[in-house]
Design an enzyme around this catalytic site. Structure first.
Site, PDB file in Angstrom:
ATOM      1  N   ARG A  75     101.637  10.022 -39.602  1.00 28.30           N
ATOM      2  CA  ARG A  75     101.082   9.155 -40.650  1.00 28.30           C
ATOM      3  C   ARG A  75     100.065   8.234 -39.996  1.00 28.30           C
ATOM      4  O   ARG A  75     100.401   7.468 -39.091  1.00 28.30           O
ATOM      5  CB  ARG A  75     102.198   8.361 -41.326  1.00 28.30           C
ATOM      6  CG  ARG A  75     101.744   7.417 -42.448  1.00 28.30           C
ATOM      7  CD  ARG A  75     102.970   6.808 -43.090  1.00 28.30           C
ATOM      8  NE  ARG A  75     102.681   5.896 -44.186  1.00 28.30           N
ATOM      9  CZ  ARG A  75     102.792   4.567 -44.112  1.00 28.30           C
ATOM     10  NH1 ARG A  75     103.171   3.990 -42.972  1.00 28.30           N
ATOM     11  NH2 ARG A  75     102.543   3.815 -45.166  1.00 28.30           N
ATOM     12  N   ASN A 147      99.370   1.617 -49.029  1.00 30.18           N
ATOM     13  CA  ASN A 147     100.559   1.088 -48.373  1.00 30.18           C
ATOM     14  C   ASN A 147     101.129  -0.104 -49.126  1.00 30.18           C
ATOM     15  O   ASN A 147     100.388  -1.025 -49.506  1.00 30.18           O
ATOM     16  CB  ASN A 147     100.207   0.657 -46.945  1.00 30.18           C
ATOM     17  CG  ASN A 147     101.426   0.210 -46.157  1.00 30.18           C
ATOM     18  OD1 ASN A 147     102.291   1.013 -45.845  1.00 30.18           O
ATOM     19  ND2 ASN A 147     101.498  -1.081 -45.856  1.00 30.18           N
ATOM     20  N   GLU A 148     102.429  -0.086 -49.383  1.00 34.47           N
ATOM     21  CA  GLU A 148     103.177  -1.216 -49.943  1.00 34.47           C
ATOM     22  C   GLU A 148     102.325  -2.006 -50.943  1.00 34.47           C
ATOM     23  O   GLU A 148     102.013  -3.181 -50.727  1.00 34.47           O
ATOM     24  CB  GLU A 148     103.657  -2.114 -48.802  1.00 34.47           C
ATOM     25  CG  GLU A 148     104.548  -1.361 -47.818  1.00 34.47           C
ATOM     26  CD  GLU A 148     105.052  -2.203 -46.657  1.00 34.47           C
ATOM     27  OE1 GLU A 148     104.675  -3.390 -46.562  1.00 34.47           O
ATOM     28  OE2 GLU A 148     105.825  -1.670 -45.828  1.00 34.47           O
ATOM     29  N   HIS A 214     110.113   2.409 -48.199  1.00 37.90           N
ATOM     30  CA  HIS A 214     110.165   1.879 -46.841  1.00 37.90           C
ATOM     31  C   HIS A 214     111.503   1.175 -46.670  1.00 37.90           C
ATOM     32  O   HIS A 214     111.852   0.287 -47.458  1.00 37.90           O
ATOM     33  CB  HIS A 214     109.006   0.914 -46.592  1.00 37.90           C
ATOM     34  CG  HIS A 214     107.660   1.586 -46.621  1.00 37.90           C
ATOM     35  ND1 HIS A 214     106.484   0.915 -46.416  1.00 37.90           N
ATOM     36  CD2 HIS A 214     107.329   2.885 -46.820  1.00 37.90           C
ATOM     37  CE1 HIS A 214     105.464   1.767 -46.499  1.00 37.90           C
ATOM     38  NE2 HIS A 214     105.961   2.975 -46.755  1.00 37.90           N
ATOM     39  N   TYR A 216     113.886  -1.116 -44.636  1.00 41.17           N
ATOM     40  CA  TYR A 216     114.102  -2.143 -43.629  1.00 41.17           C
ATOM     41  C   TYR A 216     115.360  -2.930 -44.023  1.00 41.17           C
ATOM     42  O   TYR A 216     116.396  -2.343 -44.298  1.00 41.17           O
ATOM     43  CB  TYR A 216     112.855  -3.030 -43.478  1.00 41.17           C
ATOM     44  CG  TYR A 216     111.674  -2.274 -42.906  1.00 41.17           C
ATOM     45  CD1 TYR A 216     111.608  -1.938 -41.553  1.00 41.17           C
ATOM     46  CD2 TYR A 216     110.613  -1.866 -43.720  1.00 41.17           C
ATOM     47  CE1 TYR A 216     110.539  -1.238 -41.020  1.00 41.17           C
ATOM     48  CE2 TYR A 216     109.528  -1.156 -43.193  1.00 41.17           C
ATOM     49  CZ  TYR A 216     109.499  -0.844 -41.846  1.00 41.17           C
ATOM     50  OH  TYR A 216     108.452  -0.149 -41.324  1.00 41.17           O
ATOM     51  N   GLU A 243     108.434   4.713 -44.199  1.00 39.21           N
ATOM     52  CA  GLU A 243     108.563   3.834 -43.037  1.00 39.21           C
ATOM     53  C   GLU A 243     110.026   3.430 -42.913  1.00 39.21           C
ATOM     54  O   GLU A 243     110.722   3.282 -43.924  1.00 39.21           O
ATOM     55  CB  GLU A 243     107.750   2.542 -43.185  1.00 39.21           C
ATOM     56  CG  GLU A 243     106.265   2.660 -43.023  1.00 39.21           C
ATOM     57  CD  GLU A 243     105.592   1.285 -43.063  1.00 39.21           C
ATOM     58  OE1 GLU A 243     106.299   0.260 -42.875  1.00 39.21           O
ATOM     59  OE2 GLU A 243     104.374   1.243 -43.295  1.00 39.21           O
ATOM     60  N   TRP A 272     108.357   3.755 -38.251  1.00 39.42           N
ATOM     61  CA  TRP A 272     107.320   2.766 -37.956  1.00 39.42           C
ATOM     62  C   TRP A 272     107.648   2.132 -36.612  1.00 39.42           C
ATOM     63  O   TRP A 272     108.735   1.587 -36.449  1.00 39.42           O
ATOM     64  CB  TRP A 272     107.266   1.682 -39.024  1.00 39.42           C
ATOM     65  CG  TRP A 272     106.162   0.705 -38.725  1.00 39.42           C
ATOM     66  CD1 TRP A 272     106.220  -0.387 -37.911  1.00 39.42           C
ATOM     67  CD2 TRP A 272     104.813   0.782 -39.191  1.00 39.42           C
ATOM     68  NE1 TRP A 272     105.004  -1.020 -37.841  1.00 39.42           N
ATOM     69  CE2 TRP A 272     104.111  -0.310 -38.617  1.00 39.42           C
ATOM     70  CE3 TRP A 272     104.117   1.668 -40.016  1.00 39.42           C
ATOM     71  CZ2 TRP A 272     102.760  -0.537 -38.855  1.00 39.42           C
ATOM     72  CZ3 TRP A 272     102.779   1.430 -40.260  1.00 39.42           C
ATOM     73  CH2 TRP A 272     102.109   0.336 -39.688  1.00 39.42           C
TER      74      TRP A 272
END
Length: 324
Positions: A75, A147-148, A214, A216, A243, A272
């Site tokens: 990516r 992205n995001e 993503h 986290y 991610e 990531w």
């Protein structure tokens, strides 16, 4: 992911969702039920990592390094300053190293909260401008729309904005597999993407959209990870962990569950990131100083740990077919 975002918050095929359709023929990577498949219809599960190209353009060894470590996907982070010539070179480097290339437009990160962030309409303009270098690369390139694209506020606008951007890319003649990121700094903690993914998928005339979450600090338990995976399985829609990290400033991350359950379910994941993180999140570097022989604890976990990249990645069939 950028530092501001980090600090702020940091396989079973199913029928297509009701009201959607499938095409008789496809060119390149595309969606089939809840799977991503190649042009020949064989499943392709992403296993790889992000490379922060936009900020570290001179690090050209990344492609060969991640391939040697077992990845099948890279990516690549782009921003509005990246030229069409650079994108053509990135695609060529991915292909030379037999990697699927996920191209990601980063300027949308945290729109509405992060200074300087742009909307998905600008992302659509960026991709439409790259049509000359993207067309013909459908077997090798995935377009990661933005992205995001929203932070922790304004997420209710995600559905309409994503649908409009997809429509503009299709009108521009881009038939690639599109990967759309969730709002909420990518973590979809309000469930906006999870709840509206069927509508977004149905809005695409090509029905060729995969969804990227993503993971986290929101995903600190196996139950939260599997709950999110299960929602997309029930919907019959393709999900990628676009991610994730092994720990995070915004809380613990159950990376073991993310990888284990992704491997069990045929869900792609992209860690990531390769190297170059700053601002207190250097622990997310997989390689120290971009050196493949200096993997960090995170890098060793991601590439060589249980359910890691080396153990679970399969090279894209398009490259095997070429070799034959």
């Amino acid at each position: 992911m950028v530092v501001a975002a980090l600090v702020a918050l940091a396989l079973h095929s199913r029928p297509a969702p009701k009201g959607t359709a499938t095409h008789a023929t496809h060119k390149g990577l595309h969606v089939k039920g809840a799977q991503i498949v190649e042009g020949d219809g064989k499943p392709f599960v992403m296993r790889g990592i992000s490379h922060p190209y936009a900020w570290y353009k001179a690090q050209s060894g990344v492609y060969a390094d991640v391939k040697r470590l077992g990845a099948n996907t890279l990516r690549v982070v782009l921003d509005g300053r990246v030229t069409a010539g650079e994108v053509a070179d990135i695609i060529a480097r991915c292909k030379a190293n037999r990697l699927i290339c996920v191209l990601e437009y980063h300027d949308t990160t945290g729109h509405g909260e992060q200074d300087g962030s742009v909307g998905l309409d600008e992302a659509a303009d960026f991709w439409a401008g790259l049509r000359p270098v993207l067309q013909g690369q459908e077997d090798y390139v995935v377009v990661n729309l933005g992205n995001e694209p929203y932070g922790n506020t304004g997420a209710e606008a995600w559905t309409a904005a994503t649908e409009a951007a997809i429509a503009r890319l299709r009108a521009a003649g881009l038939g690639h597999l599109l990967m759309v990121d969730a709002p909420g700094w990518g973590q979809d903690w309000k469930g906006v993407m999870r709840g509206n993914a069927p509508a977004v998928f149905a809005s695409d005339p090509r029905h060729n959209v995969a969804f990227s979450v993503h993971m986290y600090g929101v995903y600190d338990t196996a139950a939260k990870v599997t709950g999110y995976y299960d929602a997309f399985h029930r919907a019959g829609l393709p999900l990628v962990v676009g991610e994730f990290g092994w720990k995070h400033t915004d809380g613990a991350v159950d990376a073991d569950a993310i990888m284990r359950e992704a491997a069990a379910r045929g869900i792609g994941y992209l860690g990531w990131s390769w190297s170059g993180n700053t601002g207190g999140v250097e622990y997310l570097d997989a390689a120290t100083g971009f050196a493949a022989d200096r993997l960090t604890q995170w890098g060793r976990r991601l590439f060589d740990g249980p359910d890691g990249i080396r153990a679970t990645a399969r090279e894209a069939e398009v490259y095997a077919a070429q070799a034959g």
